[in-house]
Design a protein around this motif. Structure first.
Motif, mmCIF file in Angstrom:
data_model
loop_
_atom_site.group_PDB
_atom_site.id
_atom_site.type_symbol
_atom_site.label_atom_id
_atom_site.label_comp_id
_atom_site.label_asym_id
_atom_site.label_seq_id
_atom_site.Cartn_x
_atom_site.Cartn_y
_atom_site.Cartn_z
ATOM 1 N N MET A 1 0.840 -1.194 0.000
ATOM 2 C CA MET A 1 0.000 0.000 0.000
ATOM 3 C C MET A 1 0.877 1.248 0.000
ATOM 4 O O MET A 1 2.069 1.182 0.318
ATOM 5 N N GLU A 2 0.256 2.357 -0.351
ATOM 6 C CA GLU A 2 0.960 3.626 -0.249
ATOM 7 C C GLU A 2 -0.033 4.739 0.060
ATOM 8 O O GLU A 2 -1.223 4.641 -0.258
ATOM 9 N N CYS A 3 0.477 5.791 0.692
ATOM 10 C CA CYS A 3 -0.287 7.009 0.932
ATOM 11 C C CYS A 3 0.235 8.057 -0.038
ATOM 12 O O CYS A 3 1.450 8.187 -0.218
ATOM 13 N N VAL A 4 -0.666 8.810 -0.658
ATOM 14 C CA VAL A 4 -0.231 9.755 -1.683
ATOM 15 C C VAL A 4 -1.109 10.997 -1.701
ATOM 16 O O VAL A 4 -2.325 10.922 -1.488
ATOM 17 N N VAL A 5 -0.469 12.144 -1.938
ATOM 18 C CA VAL A 5 -1.164 13.403 -2.213
ATOM 19 C C VAL A 5 -0.429 14.085 -3.357
ATOM 20 O O VAL A 5 0.761 13.839 -3.585
ATOM 21 N N GLN A 6 -1.144 14.945 -4.074
ATOM 22 C CA GLN A 6 -0.562 15.647 -5.206
ATOM 23 C C GLN A 6 -0.980 17.109 -5.198
ATOM 24 O O GLN A 6 -1.973 17.486 -4.576
ATOM 25 N N GLY A 7 -0.208 17.906 -5.911
ATOM 26 C CA GLY A 7 -0.549 19.311 -6.086
ATOM 27 C C GLY A 7 0.240 19.872 -7.252
ATOM 28 O O GLY A 7 1.042 19.167 -7.870
ATOM 29 N N LYS A 122 13.101 10.405 6.122
ATOM 30 C CA LYS A 122 12.214 9.821 7.126
ATOM 31 C C LYS A 122 11.732 10.914 8.061
ATOM 32 O O LYS A 122 12.529 11.642 8.657
ATOM 33 N N ARG A 123 10.413 11.021 8.170
ATOM 34 C CA ARG A 123 9.808 12.030 9.047
ATOM 35 C C ARG A 123 8.487 11.464 9.571
ATOM 36 O O ARG A 123 7.408 11.770 9.085
ATOM 37 N N GLY A 124 8.596 10.569 10.539
ATOM 38 C CA GLY A 124 7.431 9.839 11.019
ATOM 39 C C GLY A 124 7.121 8.637 10.149
ATOM 40 O O GLY A 124 6.482 7.682 10.578
ATOM 41 N N ALA A 125 7.573 8.683 8.905
ATOM 42 C CA ALA A 125 7.451 7.589 7.930
ATOM 43 C C ALA A 125 8.461 7.880 6.829
ATOM 44 O O ALA A 125 8.980 8.995 6.724
ATOM 45 N N TRP A 126 8.766 6.877 6.024
ATOM 46 C CA TRP A 126 9.648 7.123 4.882
ATOM 47 C C TRP A 126 8.842 7.823 3.796
ATOM 48 O O TRP A 126 7.876 7.271 3.276
ATOM 49 N N ILE A 127 9.230 9.041 3.483
ATOM 50 C CA ILE A 127 8.462 9.889 2.567
ATOM 51 C C ILE A 127 9.317 10.244 1.351
ATOM 52 O O ILE A 127 10.520 10.496 1.473
ATOM 53 N N THR A 128 8.681 10.260 0.190
ATOM 54 C CA THR A 128 9.330 10.718 -1.041
ATOM 55 C C THR A 128 8.524 11.877 -1.613
ATOM 56 O O THR A 128 7.299 11.789 -1.743
ATOM 57 N N VAL A 129 9.218 12.960 -1.933
ATOM 58 C CA VAL A 129 8.588 14.112 -2.583
ATOM 59 C C VAL A 129 9.221 14.277 -3.957
ATOM 60 O O VAL A 129 10.445 14.358 -4.073
ATOM 61 N N THR A 159 4.578 10.753 -1.507
ATOM 62 C CA THR A 159 4.167 9.365 -1.312
ATOM 63 C C THR A 159 4.913 8.758 -0.129
ATOM 64 O O THR A 159 6.013 9.190 0.221
ATOM 65 N N ALA A 160 4.297 7.740 0.464
ATOM 66 C CA ALA A 160 4.927 7.013 1.564
ATOM 67 C C ALA A 160 4.391 5.589 1.571
ATOM 68 O O ALA A 160 3.176 5.388 1.501
ATOM 69 N N PRO A 161 5.264 4.582 1.632
ATOM 70 C CA PRO A 161 4.794 3.198 1.693
ATOM 71 C C PRO A 161 4.080 2.928 3.010
ATOM 72 O O PRO A 161 4.429 3.498 4.051
ATOM 73 N N ALA A 171 -0.400 7.980 7.059
ATOM 74 C CA ALA A 171 -1.220 9.068 6.516
ATOM 75 C C ALA A 171 -1.106 10.315 7.382
ATOM 76 O O ALA A 171 -1.025 11.440 6.871
ATOM 77 N N ALA A 172 -1.077 10.125 8.699
ATOM 78 C CA ALA A 172 -0.945 11.261 9.612
ATOM 79 C C ALA A 172 0.415 11.936 9.439
ATOM 80 O O ALA A 172 0.519 13.172 9.476
ATOM 81 N N ALA A 173 1.468 11.134 9.235
ATOM 82 C CA ALA A 173 2.808 11.690 9.043
ATOM 83 C C ALA A 173 2.875 12.502 7.751
ATOM 84 O O ALA A 173 3.471 13.586 7.706
ATOM 85 N N VAL A 174 2.260 11.990 6.688
ATOM 86 C CA VAL A 174 2.242 12.706 5.408
ATOM 87 C C VAL A 174 1.457 14.011 5.540
ATOM 88 O O VAL A 174 1.895 15.070 5.082
ATOM 89 N N SER A 175 0.295 13.948 6.179
ATOM 90 C CA SER A 175 -0.531 15.148 6.360
ATOM 91 C C SER A 175 0.204 16.208 7.162
ATOM 92 O O SER A 175 0.167 17.400 6.833
ATOM 93 N N SER A 176 0.877 15.775 8.223
ATOM 94 C CA SER A 176 1.617 16.706 9.067
ATOM 95 C C SER A 176 2.736 17.386 8.279
ATOM 96 O O SER A 176 2.932 18.605 8.376
ATOM 97 N N PHE A 177 3.450 16.608 7.478
ATOM 98 C CA PHE A 177 4.533 17.182 6.686
ATOM 99 C C PHE A 177 4.003 18.180 5.663
ATOM 100 O O PHE A 177 4.596 19.244 5.442
ATOM 101 N N CYS A 178 2.883 17.860 5.038
ATOM 102 C CA CYS A 178 2.334 18.718 3.984
ATOM 103 C C CYS A 178 1.938 20.097 4.500
ATOM 104 O O CYS A 178 1.904 21.065 3.729
#
Length: 216
Positions: A1-7, A122-129, A159-161, A171-178
């Motif tokens: 699975m992955e969590c993803v947002v775009q802009g 890595k910021r609460g999860a492994w994140i790629t921008v 994205t984050a695995p 998802a919370a880690a990605v939202s917080s970073f965004c």
């Protein structure tokens, strides 16, 4: 699975975004130049169409990446999460993988060239921008003969695995970073168009003047 947002962000503000990302993440950007091929299964493989993406990083041509993106998480819980959680399977393969999928009955639907930069941290999860311009090819596989899909605009993807057990935390880690990127761009679930941010020009000017600030 992955969590993803775009802009999206205007190209003139990309340098400021990269300064901000380097300050937030404490890592240097990687150059991104990826040839993406989108394949669809033929009728011999069943009634339900299967889609596969083949990615060749032109900075490091081998191995190729095979990526299958499945359905998104649904239900009341998914609606309350600000990022898209979807099934995703990714594996590595040799450059002969395209020939293999053709032999299996897949057909090329379209291909793109992404050019830009990527940040892995890595910021609460492994994140790629990734911050990239999307270009279409004027001829089959002609990676040196492309035109931008949208002039003056670049796509930002975070994205984050994740797994079925930890996707809420990821998802919370990605939202917080965004939230740190909010002055420059708005990130949302893929397919939800939000346009450019009115405060981007002022935020970019501030970042360019102070060099990105402090690593957080």
């Amino acid at each position: 699975m992955e969590c993803v947002v775009q802009g999206i962000i205007e190209t003139q503000h990309v340098e400021a975004l990269e300064i901000l990302l380097q300050g937030l993440c404490g890592v240097h950007k990687e150059h991104l130049r990826v040839h993406e091929l989108y394949l669809k299964s033929g009728p011999n493989l069943g009634h339900v169409t299967s889609e596969v993406r083949l990615l060749c990083n032109l900075e490091h041509p081998e191995p190729w990446t095979v990526k299958h993106v499945g359905g998104a998480l649904r239900g009341a819980g998914a609606e309350q999460i600000s990022v898209l959680v979807r099934n995703m399977v990714e594996s590595k393969a040799s450059k002969n993988v395209l020939r293999l999928f053709y032999a299996l009955g897949y057909k090329l639907d379209h291909e793109l060239l992404r050019v830009g930069s990527a940040f892995h941290f890595k910021r609460g999860a492994w994140i790629t921008v990734t911050v990239s311009s999307i270009n279409k090819m004027l001829k089959l596989h002609a990676i040196d003969d492309t035109v931008p899909v949208t002039l003056g605009i670049q796509v930002v993807e975070v994205t984050a695995p994740a797994t079925s057990e930890n996707y809420s935390e990821v998802a919370a880690a990605v939202s917080s970073f965004c939230e740190y990127l909010a002055p420059l761009l708005h990130l949302s679930k893929p397919g939800v168009s939000t346009g450019v941010v009115p405060t981007a020009a002022a935020a970019a000017a501030s970042l360019m003047s102070d060099g990105g600030g402090t690593t957080l």
